[in-house]
Design a protein around this motif. Structure first.
Motif, PDB file in Angstrom:
ATOM      1  N   ILE A  87       3.272   7.524  -2.523  1.00  0.00           N
ATOM      2  CA  ILE A  87       2.978   6.166  -3.003  1.00  0.00           C
ATOM      3  C   ILE A  87       2.205   5.389  -1.946  1.00  0.00           C
ATOM      4  O   ILE A  87       1.233   4.683  -2.249  1.00  0.00           O
ATOM      5  CB  ILE A  87       4.281   5.438  -3.387  1.00  0.00           C
ATOM      6  CG1 ILE A  87       4.889   6.082  -4.633  1.00  0.00           C
ATOM      7  CG2 ILE A  87       4.033   3.952  -3.607  1.00  0.00           C
ATOM      8  CD1 ILE A  87       6.290   5.593  -4.965  1.00  0.00           C
ATOM      9  N   TRP A  88       2.594   5.536  -0.671  1.00  0.00           N
ATOM     10  CA  TRP A  88       1.907   4.785   0.377  1.00  0.00           C
ATOM     11  C   TRP A  88       0.550   5.369   0.708  1.00  0.00           C
ATOM     12  O   TRP A  88      -0.364   4.644   1.137  1.00  0.00           O
ATOM     13  CB  TRP A  88       2.802   4.661   1.606  1.00  0.00           C
ATOM     14  CG  TRP A  88       3.910   3.698   1.320  1.00  0.00           C
ATOM     15  CD1 TRP A  88       5.216   3.991   1.059  1.00  0.00           C
ATOM     16  CD2 TRP A  88       3.782   2.281   1.159  1.00  0.00           C
ATOM     17  NE1 TRP A  88       5.916   2.844   0.760  1.00  0.00           N
ATOM     18  CE2 TRP A  88       5.064   1.778   0.811  1.00  0.00           C
ATOM     19  CE3 TRP A  88       2.727   1.392   1.273  1.00  0.00           C
ATOM     20  CZ2 TRP A  88       5.299   0.425   0.590  1.00  0.00           C
ATOM     21  CZ3 TRP A  88       2.953   0.040   1.050  1.00  0.00           C
ATOM     22  CH2 TRP A  88       4.229  -0.437   0.717  1.00  0.00           C
ATOM     23  N   LEU A  89       0.343   6.657   0.471  1.00  0.00           N
ATOM     24  CA  LEU A  89      -1.010   7.219   0.527  1.00  0.00           C
ATOM     25  C   LEU A  89      -1.870   6.583  -0.561  1.00  0.00           C
ATOM     26  O   LEU A  89      -3.047   6.255  -0.334  1.00  0.00           O
ATOM     27  CB  LEU A  89      -0.962   8.734   0.354  1.00  0.00           C
ATOM     28  CG  LEU A  89      -2.326   9.438   0.235  1.00  0.00           C
ATOM     29  CD1 LEU A  89      -3.144   9.266   1.513  1.00  0.00           C
ATOM     30  CD2 LEU A  89      -2.137  10.927  -0.090  1.00  0.00           C
TER      31      LEU A  89
ATOM     32  N   ILE B  18      -6.544   0.381  -0.705  1.00  0.00           N
ATOM     33  CA  ILE B  18      -7.071  -0.651   0.189  1.00  0.00           C
ATOM     34  C   ILE B  18      -8.445  -0.237   0.707  1.00  0.00           C
ATOM     35  O   ILE B  18      -9.400  -1.037   0.731  1.00  0.00           O
ATOM     36  CB  ILE B  18      -6.112  -0.902   1.373  1.00  0.00           C
ATOM     37  CG1 ILE B  18      -4.795  -1.503   0.888  1.00  0.00           C
ATOM     38  CG2 ILE B  18      -6.763  -1.821   2.404  1.00  0.00           C
ATOM     39  CD1 ILE B  18      -3.730  -1.599   1.971  1.00  0.00           C
ATOM     40  N   ARG B  19      -8.562   1.016   1.117  1.00  0.00           N
ATOM     41  CA  ARG B  19      -9.836   1.505   1.641  1.00  0.00           C
ATOM     42  C   ARG B  19     -10.927   1.446   0.584  1.00  0.00           C
ATOM     43  O   ARG B  19     -12.071   1.036   0.863  1.00  0.00           O
ATOM     44  CB  ARG B  19      -9.659   2.925   2.187  1.00  0.00           C
ATOM     45  CG  ARG B  19      -8.805   3.006   3.443  1.00  0.00           C
ATOM     46  CD  ARG B  19      -8.432   4.434   3.813  1.00  0.00           C
ATOM     47  NE  ARG B  19      -7.487   4.462   4.923  1.00  0.00           N
ATOM     48  CZ  ARG B  19      -7.809   4.630   6.197  1.00  0.00           C
ATOM     49  NH1 ARG B  19      -9.075   4.805   6.538  1.00  0.00           N
ATOM     50  NH2 ARG B  19      -6.877   4.631   7.138  1.00  0.00           N
ATOM     51  N   GLU B  20     -10.590   1.855  -0.629  1.00  0.00           N
ATOM     52  CA  GLU B  20     -11.576   1.845  -1.713  1.00  0.00           C
ATOM     53  C   GLU B  20     -12.026   0.416  -2.033  1.00  0.00           C
ATOM     54  O   GLU B  20     -13.231   0.131  -2.133  1.00  0.00           O
ATOM     55  CB  GLU B  20     -10.981   2.489  -2.956  1.00  0.00           C
ATOM     56  CG  GLU B  20     -11.909   2.519  -4.168  1.00  0.00           C
ATOM     57  CD  GLU B  20     -11.190   3.043  -5.399  1.00  0.00           C
ATOM     58  OE1 GLU B  20     -11.593   4.106  -5.903  1.00  0.00           O
ATOM     59  OE2 GLU B  20     -10.236   2.381  -5.866  1.00  0.00           O
ATOM     60  N   LEU B  21     -11.065  -0.494  -2.191  1.00  0.00           N
ATOM     61  CA  LEU B  21     -11.383  -1.873  -2.572  1.00  0.00           C
ATOM     62  C   LEU B  21     -12.160  -2.607  -1.479  1.00  0.00           C
ATOM     63  O   LEU B  21     -12.967  -3.505  -1.768  1.00  0.00           O
ATOM     64  CB  LEU B  21     -10.099  -2.638  -2.888  1.00  0.00           C
ATOM     65  CG  LEU B  21      -9.347  -2.211  -4.160  1.00  0.00           C
ATOM     66  CD1 LEU B  21      -7.988  -2.899  -4.221  1.00  0.00           C
ATOM     67  CD2 LEU B  21     -10.171  -2.521  -5.405  1.00  0.00           C
ATOM     68  N   SER B  22     -11.915  -2.257  -0.223  1.00  0.00           N
ATOM     69  CA  SER B  22     -12.559  -2.960   0.889  1.00  0.00           C
ATOM     70  C   SER B  22     -13.826  -2.266   1.363  1.00  0.00           C
ATOM     71  O   SER B  22     -14.403  -2.683   2.389  1.00  0.00           O
ATOM     72  CB  SER B  22     -11.587  -3.087   2.057  1.00  0.00           C
ATOM     73  OG  SER B  22     -11.311  -1.817   2.632  1.00  0.00           O
ATOM     74  N   GLY B  23     -14.266  -1.244   0.662  1.00  0.00           N
ATOM     75  CA  GLY B  23     -15.419  -0.495   1.140  1.00  0.00           C
ATOM     76  C   GLY B  23     -15.144   0.190   2.455  1.00  0.00           C
ATOM     77  O   GLY B  23     -16.035   0.314   3.314  1.00  0.00           O
ATOM     78  N   ASP B  24     -13.895   0.644   2.625  1.00  0.00           N
ATOM     79  CA  ASP B  24     -13.424   1.350   3.822  1.00  0.00           C
ATOM     80  C   ASP B  24     -13.483   0.486   5.091  1.00  0.00           C
ATOM     81  O   ASP B  24     -13.542   1.009   6.207  1.00  0.00           O
ATOM     82  CB  ASP B  24     -14.213   2.656   4.028  1.00  0.00           C
ATOM     83  CG  ASP B  24     -13.908   3.676   2.951  1.00  0.00           C
ATOM     84  OD1 ASP B  24     -12.716   3.989   2.746  1.00  0.00           O
ATOM     85  OD2 ASP B  24     -14.853   4.140   2.273  1.00  0.00           O
ATOM     86  N   LYS B  25     -13.413  -0.833   4.907  1.00  0.00           N
ATOM     87  CA  LYS B  25     -13.366  -1.736   6.055  1.00  0.00           C
ATOM     88  C   LYS B  25     -11.934  -2.050   6.484  1.00  0.00           C
ATOM     89  O   LYS B  25     -11.696  -2.460   7.610  1.00  0.00           O
ATOM     90  CB  LYS B  25     -14.104  -3.032   5.732  1.00  0.00           C
ATOM     91  CG  LYS B  25     -15.602  -2.851   5.517  1.00  0.00           C
ATOM     92  CD  LYS B  25     -16.262  -4.172   5.149  1.00  0.00           C
ATOM     93  CE  LYS B  25     -17.773  -3.980   4.926  1.00  0.00           C
ATOM     94  NZ  LYS B  25     -18.424  -5.250   4.511  1.00  0.00           N
ATOM     95  N   ARG B  26     -10.994  -1.901   5.555  1.00  0.00           N
ATOM     96  CA  ARG B  26      -9.585  -2.180   5.844  1.00  0.00           C
ATOM     97  C   ARG B  26      -8.731  -1.030   5.342  1.00  0.00           C
ATOM     98  O   ARG B  26      -9.170  -0.208   4.538  1.00  0.00           O
ATOM     99  CB  ARG B  26      -9.162  -3.508   5.204  1.00  0.00           C
ATOM    100  CG  ARG B  26      -9.813  -4.724   5.852  1.00  0.00           C
ATOM    101  CD  ARG B  26      -9.385  -6.017   5.187  1.00  0.00           C
ATOM    102  NE  ARG B  26      -9.880  -6.129   3.823  1.00  0.00           N
ATOM    103  CZ  ARG B  26     -11.108  -6.536   3.511  1.00  0.00           C
ATOM    104  NH1 ARG B  26     -11.971  -6.858   4.452  1.00  0.00           N
ATOM    105  NH2 ARG B  26     -11.475  -6.629   2.237  1.00  0.00           N
ATOM    106  N   SER B  27      -7.470  -0.986   5.811  1.00  0.00           N
ATOM    107  CA  SER B  27      -6.581   0.123   5.453  1.00  0.00           C
ATOM    108  C   SER B  27      -5.135  -0.313   5.605  1.00  0.00           C
ATOM    109  O   SER B  27      -4.839  -1.451   5.968  1.00  0.00           O
ATOM    110  CB  SER B  27      -6.863   1.326   6.353  1.00  0.00           C
ATOM    111  OG  SER B  27      -6.425   1.047   7.682  1.00  0.00           O
ATOM    112  N   LEU B  28      -4.218   0.621   5.366  1.00  0.00           N
ATOM    113  CA  LEU B  28      -2.798   0.337   5.561  1.00  0.00           C
ATOM    114  C   LEU B  28      -2.475   0.092   7.033  1.00  0.00           C
ATOM    115  O   LEU B  28      -1.457  -0.520   7.346  1.00  0.00           O
ATOM    116  CB  LEU B  28      -1.950   1.487   5.003  1.00  0.00           C
ATOM    117  CG  LEU B  28      -0.471   1.180   4.755  1.00  0.00           C
ATOM    118  CD1 LEU B  28      -0.293   0.115   3.683  1.00  0.00           C
ATOM    119  CD2 LEU B  28       0.301   2.453   4.355  1.00  0.00           C
ATOM    120  N   ASP B  29      -3.334   0.539   7.940  1.00  0.00           N
ATOM    121  CA  ASP B  29      -3.155   0.213   9.356  1.00  0.00           C
ATOM    122  C   ASP B  29      -3.126  -1.305   9.553  1.00  0.00           C
ATOM    123  O   ASP B  29      -2.347  -1.816  10.378  1.00  0.00           O
ATOM    124  CB  ASP B  29      -4.297   0.808  10.189  1.00  0.00           C
ATOM    125  CG  ASP B  29      -4.213   2.316  10.328  1.00  0.00           C
ATOM    126  OD1 ASP B  29      -3.999   2.989   9.302  1.00  0.00           O
ATOM    127  OD2 ASP B  29      -4.367   2.816  11.450  1.00  0.00           O
TER     128      ASP B  29
END
Length: 632
Positions: free
Chosen positions: A424-426, A432-443
């Motif tokens: 689920i967390w993957l 998050i990566r997809e929506l942000s254009g890989d600018k943000r993540s769970l990090d």
């Protein structure tokens, strides 16, 4: 008819009705105020020949009614698993005279005492009888190692928050043994260690490992906040870690700090047992963790990769589970029930970060973590219990089953909030990566949610809404229904994150080297995804898929596989038979023993061997590799 002449059958309902009307004496309300005095505890842990711990407590009291509690709800075990059955020899005295005690018949963890006039303290003596063989529980004492979980040694007065009860403990170890713990040592005199006074909650949360063979490694040299690896082992040879192995553990600390950007302990102590006798364990604490693996961890490094996610998992818990805790875990003492409904965050996200940090630190190869994810995805894609039980309900399992073996685990489900929670967390991370254009993540979520209040080691509790709010701050999206659908509804396994990461689950007739190595180490054979069961090292048929091929053929527990097509069973023989059946119309005949009965089971299967692995989706970004790469 006079009552004394009444038939026994007529009296029994009356007696039963009287018994069932009994009520537990109400416990005094737990007050958030200082306890008037300090508990003094002495523990003699030197009897490793018989695994007996002898305990003495001096508890300041006032005359009148007193309730002593034995811890029932063990936070890190998520359930009412206190080892009350291992307490014996209870004696209470005051002013040198025996004081009777009475156990509450409906709350057996509570002991009632009438403290006599003039008494300022009660002396309590008892023994903790640690298991001497596996059938009694996990082995925590061997001739060379002992582990102490203080909740198994402690009785405490009801009516106060445990964080407001001071306790000072003195421990006697076997001659010459060394130890590791997050507790602060005041002094050591010979084999007697006196610890500094602390509160009962911190005390219970700071276990101890001791051993004849002991070595401590500094995992963050020169740091103001020490992180130590305290290793006990069956032999001096097992402690022989190579410098490059320790450097990978140091990389774990660096990568965790880059992820969480904070520390929530005054020092951190890994308690690490390398033993073939001491029971395996993985248990989180705020400033330490209990970890137990086989003795070959360092000495046969190439064979132990699969267990090297343990330390990253438990270290992550200092942030997730101990510093940030679900609101339902905010209880005043160790005898108040826990609400586990957010364990899919507490444990599920920790499972995820444990694998990520294992890869980023180099403790586990990136490709091996990918294989772990493939095995998890395949497992949950084939869990038939998904059709009736949502993952959130499995957070109740530590209370329902208390980790006892299940009859049909594929149908009943177990504590799936761990591994399925990681999927689920993957899913969340890649979204998050997809929506942000890989600018943000769970990090970014980890730094914002767990990285607050740097240096503070007091628990900060959260709700589901707090999690949603923190995710939204990282990436605007309707996170609440997204999460609830995956956690609260039945349906297919949450594999969308895999596809978004650029990978898909496939099955081939050959295993990956990593998963093959796990089978060889465990001496098991996995036919889950072909025949619908696995075979244990002793030939026992295990892990039967509900409504799978083996199930439909009548296989169940307590069944041993004896022969395949008329020849004595060996794993390679069954693999060969499954492969041959791809081009042969004949069924695979298994001779099995169920209890005392022998019979032949025919499996009309021609699909070949099936082992999970991940395969790249052409033309998509490889977000999984980006997730698992070290942070610079």
């Amino acid at each position: 008819m006079p009552l004394h002449f009444a038939p026994r059958a007529a009296i029994l309902p009356l007696l039963l009705a009287t018994a069932f009307c009994a009520k537990a004496d109400p416990l005094p309300p737990s007050l958030d105020q200082p306890y008037p005095g300090t508990i003094r505890m002495k523990i003699d842990a030197s009897d490793t020949a018989r695994n007996i711990f002898r305990v003495q407590e001096t508890i300041p009291v006032k005359p009148g009614k007193l309730t002593l509690l034995y811890p029932q709800w063990v936070t890190a075990q998520h359930g009412p698993t206190g080892a009350l059955h291992q307490l014996a020899g209870l004696k209470v005295t005051a002013n040198g005279k025996a004081v009777p005690w009475k156990r509450d018949p409906l709350n057996v963890y509570a002991f009632q005492i009438d403290v006599p006039k003039g008494a300022q303290a009660v002396e309590v003596e008892y023994q903790h009888l640690s298991p001497t063989e596996g059938g009694q529980g996990r082995i925590a004492v061997t001739p060379d190692i002992l582990g102490i979980q203080w909740q198994s040694m402690t009785m405490y007065p009801a009516g106060y928050h445990t964080r407001r009860i001071p306790i000072q403990t003195t421990l006697t170890l076997p001659a010459g043994w060394q130890y590791g713990t997050a507790l602060e040592t005041a002094r050591r005199t010979g084999d007697q260690i006196e610890f500094k006074t602390t509160d009962l909650e911190t005390f219970i949360d700071s276990p101890l490992f001791a051993g004849r063979y002991y070595k401590q490694f500094d995992l963050d040299p020169g740091a103001k906040v020490p992180v130590r690896l305290n290793v006990v082992a069956d032999s001096a040879e097992a402690l022989d870690a190579k410098p490059e192995q320790i450097e990978l553990h140091r990389a774990l600390i660096k990568q965790a700090y880059k992820l969480f950007n904070s520390q929530h302990y005054t020092h951190y102590d890994f308690l690490f047992a390398l033993s073939d006798e001491f029971g395996g364990v993985g248990r989180e604490h705020h400033q330490s963790s209990e970890n137990g693996v086989k003795s070959n961890y360092f000495t046969e490094w190439s064979k132990t990769e699969a267990v090297r996610t343990l330390l990253p998992h438990e270290f992550t818990h200092s942030w997730n589970g101990k510093f940030r805790r679900p609101k339902g875990q905010d209880v005043p003492d160790f005898n108040s029930p826990l609400d586990n409904s957010l364990l899919w965050v507490y444990e599920g996200q920790t499972q995820y970060w444990g694998q990520v940090l294992a890869s980023r630190s180099g403790l586990v190869k990136l490709s091996s973590v990918r294989d772990m994810i493939a095995a998890t995805a395949a497992t949950y894609a084939n869990v038939q219990g998904r059709s009736w039980r949502p993952v959130v309900d499995t957070t109740n399992d530590p209370i329902i089953s208390q980790r006892r073996p299940q009859v049909w685990p594929n149908w009943q489900r177990s504590e799936d909030y761990y591994a399925e929670g990681a999927l689920i967390w993957l899913d969340v991370d890649t979204k998050i990566r997809e929506l942000s254009g890989d600018k943000r993540s769970l990090d970014d979520f980890a730094r914002g949610f767990f990285g607050v209040d740097d240096g503070v080691n007091v628990a900060k509790h959260y709700t589901f809404d707090d999690v949603v709010k923190a995710l939204t701050a990282v990436q605007p999206f309707d996170w609440a229904p997204f999460l609830k659908k995956k956690v609260e509804e039945v349906g297919p396994a949450p594999l969308d994150g895999l596809a978004r990461a650029g990978w898909k689950l496939v099955y081939t007739d050959t295993q990956t080297e990593f998963l093959k190595g796990i089978e060889e180490q465990s001496k098991t054979a996995n036919f889950q995804f072909s025949l619908g069961f696995s075979v244990g090292s002793d030939g026992k048929i295990v892990g039967i898929v509900w409504d799978g091929l083996g199930f439909k053929a009548g296989l169940s527990g307590n069944t041993t596989l004896l022969a395949v097509n008329g020849r004595a069973y060996k794993p390679e023989l069954l693999r060969a038979a499954v492969t041959k059946a791809k081009t042969d119309s004949k069924p695979i005949d298994l001779l099995v023993k169920h209890g005392n009965d022998y019979r032949t089971v025919s499996l009309d299967y021609h699909g070949g061997l099936k082992y999970p692995r991940l395969e790249r989706i052409a033309g998509t970004p490889d977000r999984l590799e980006a997730i698992l790469q070290p942070v610079k």
